[in-house]
Write a protein that holds these residues in place. Sequence first.
Motif, short mmCIF file in Angstrom:
data_model
loop_
_atom_site.label_atom_id
_atom_site.label_comp_id
_atom_site.label_asym_id
_atom_site.label_seq_id
_atom_site.Cartn_x
_atom_site.Cartn_y
_atom_site.Cartn_z
N PRO A 168 0.80 -1.23 0.00
CA PRO A 168 0.00 0.00 0.00
C PRO A 168 0.84 1.29 0.00
O PRO A 168 0.49 2.24 -0.70
CB PRO A 168 -0.83 -0.11 1.28
CG PRO A 168 -0.94 -1.58 1.52
CD PRO A 168 0.37 -2.15 1.06
N ASP A 169 1.93 1.31 0.75
CA ASP A 169 2.74 2.53 0.79
C ASP A 169 3.41 2.80 -0.55
O ASP A 169 3.59 3.96 -0.94
CB ASP A 169 3.78 2.47 1.92
CG ASP A 169 4.77 1.33 1.78
OD1 ASP A 169 4.37 0.22 1.36
OD2 ASP A 169 5.95 1.54 2.10
N VAL A 170 3.73 1.75 -1.29
CA VAL A 170 4.32 1.92 -2.63
C VAL A 170 3.27 2.47 -3.60
O VAL A 170 3.56 3.35 -4.41
CB VAL A 170 4.92 0.59 -3.13
CG1 VAL A 170 5.39 0.70 -4.57
CG2 VAL A 170 6.07 0.15 -2.22
N ILE A 171 2.04 1.96 -3.49
CA ILE A 171 0.96 2.47 -4.33
C ILE A 171 0.71 3.94 -4.01
O ILE A 171 0.64 4.78 -4.92
CB ILE A 171 -0.34 1.65 -4.13
CG1 ILE A 171 -0.13 0.21 -4.60
CG2 ILE A 171 -1.52 2.31 -4.87
CD1 ILE A 171 -1.28 -0.73 -4.26
N ALA A 172 0.59 4.27 -2.72
CA ALA A 172 0.34 5.66 -2.32
C ALA A 172 1.45 6.58 -2.83
O ALA A 172 1.18 7.68 -3.33
CB ALA A 172 0.19 5.77 -0.81
#
Length: 184
Positions: A168-172
């Motif tokens: 999720p942090d990579v997507i964000a």
Amino acid sequence: MTEESGERTFVPRVMEPDIFVVMGVSGSGKSTVASQLATRLGLEFIEGDELHSAENVARMAAGVPLTDADREGWLKVLANRIREARLAGRGLVLSCSALKRSYRDVLRQGSPAVRFVYLHGERALLAERMAQRAGHYMPATLLDSQLATLEAPDASENALAFNITTPPDVIAAAVAMTVSHRTE
């Protein structure tokens, strides 16, 4: 340039605020990604599920899939929130399944410039994630109905797509980069 005087007139360009809808079926990580994106960009985050009517929540909790008619009022509430943010010049990140193009069209009524972040993945992983969540009203038995309803956004819909195996942090971070690297 005006024809009569030959003078140039400056017309200021009004920038639309950054408004994102993080979308996908249950278990795709919409809330997690949307929350992280909102924090990263310093924008308000709205959990779309919290704006469902009590009737819709009761239907889903009972394992009854929502119909288009059931979703209509909810989508209009979300479109109003998008519109309010746009008119106030505030950015916004909203989590919402937005399963069909027609649902996304309703959301676009709030802002034609809304950008969608589509989270997708394999059914087995989605089901595993749903089975691991505690306290959510959406039962895993509704996953297949959501997958059957899902119309993935096409190239004309201003959407970024990410597989849910991406953290999720990579997507964000990737979505946030589209804001800082947009051409003005």
